[in-house]
Design a protein around this motif. Structure first.
Motif, short mmCIF file in Angstrom:
data_model
loop_
_atom_site.label_atom_id
_atom_site.label_comp_id
_atom_site.label_asym_id
_atom_site.label_seq_id
_atom_site.Cartn_x
_atom_site.Cartn_y
_atom_site.Cartn_z
N VAL A 1 -17.64 -20.42 -51.64
CA VAL A 1 -17.73 -21.35 -52.76
C VAL A 1 -18.91 -22.25 -52.51
N VAL A 2 -19.78 -22.35 -53.48
CA VAL A 2 -20.96 -23.21 -53.37
C VAL A 2 -20.49 -24.66 -53.48
N SER A 3 -20.82 -25.46 -52.50
CA SER A 3 -20.38 -26.85 -52.54
C SER A 3 -21.04 -27.57 -53.70
N ALA A 4 -20.31 -28.50 -54.27
CA ALA A 4 -20.81 -29.21 -55.45
C ALA A 4 -22.12 -29.94 -55.17
N ASP A 5 -22.30 -30.41 -53.94
CA ASP A 5 -23.53 -31.15 -53.63
C ASP A 5 -24.73 -30.24 -53.41
N ARG A 6 -24.52 -28.94 -53.16
CA ARG A 6 -25.63 -28.00 -52.95
C ARG A 6 -25.91 -27.14 -54.19
N GLY A 7 -24.90 -26.94 -55.00
CA GLY A 7 -25.05 -26.04 -56.13
C GLY A 7 -25.60 -26.73 -57.37
N PRO A 8 -25.86 -25.93 -58.38
CA PRO A 8 -26.38 -26.48 -59.63
C PRO A 8 -25.31 -27.31 -60.33
#
Length: 153
Positions: free
Chosen positions: A98-105
């Motif tokens: 899961v792409v972390s919210a702080d790294r993802g778009p």
């Protein structure tokens, strides 16, 4: 949030998104990055992480995020990048990353009142509801995260 899914009969958990470059992933389904929002977001994220060029030749563009998920569930793809909320309803796919919210778009679902709305006041009440706590609790129950409210115009 974006998530990488793999077939349930070949479950795998990533320690890093860089594992998507593993040659074992011969076909990676994503929504068409030229037309499907989830594909646009996936490409942006992979470019940001310096991974797009490594997997671009293996990307299988699909007509929708659900089609990408279906490609994994049917075995037609070895992995897919989909929304986390779609991965939650998968029957034959497992979340590997899961792409972390702080790294993802920052994924957005815009809403607006049309000038031609038959009942602009009702539309405004609906938008107000969507921005409220009651709707946020419903969205969160289904895996969506609340974003900061936009500035009033």
């Amino acid at each position: 949030q974006l998530a990488v899914v793999v077939p349930s009969d070949r479950p795998r958990t990533f320690k890093s998104v860089r594992e998507i470059t593993d040659p074992a992933f011969k076909r990676i389904a994503i929504g068409d990055p030229a037309a499907v929002p989830a594909g646009v977001y996936a490409r942006q994220y992979l470019q940001q992480e310096g991974l797009w060029e490594a997997i671009a030749a293996r990307v299988v563009p699909t007509s929708s995020v659900r089609a990408a998920l279906g490609a994994v569930e049917s075995g037609a793809a070895d992995a897919a990048i989909v929304y986390r909320t779609d991965a939650r309803v998968a029957l034959r796919a497992t979340v590997a990353w899961v792409v972390s919210a702080d790294r993802g778009p920052r994924i957005r679902y815009p809403a607006a009142i049309l000038k031609s709305a038959a009942d602009a006041a009702a539309a405004q009440r609906f938008l107000d509801y969507l921005r409220g706590d009651a709707a946020a609790r419903i969205f969160e129950r289904f895996g969506f995260a609340r974003a900061a409210a936009p500035a009033a115009r």
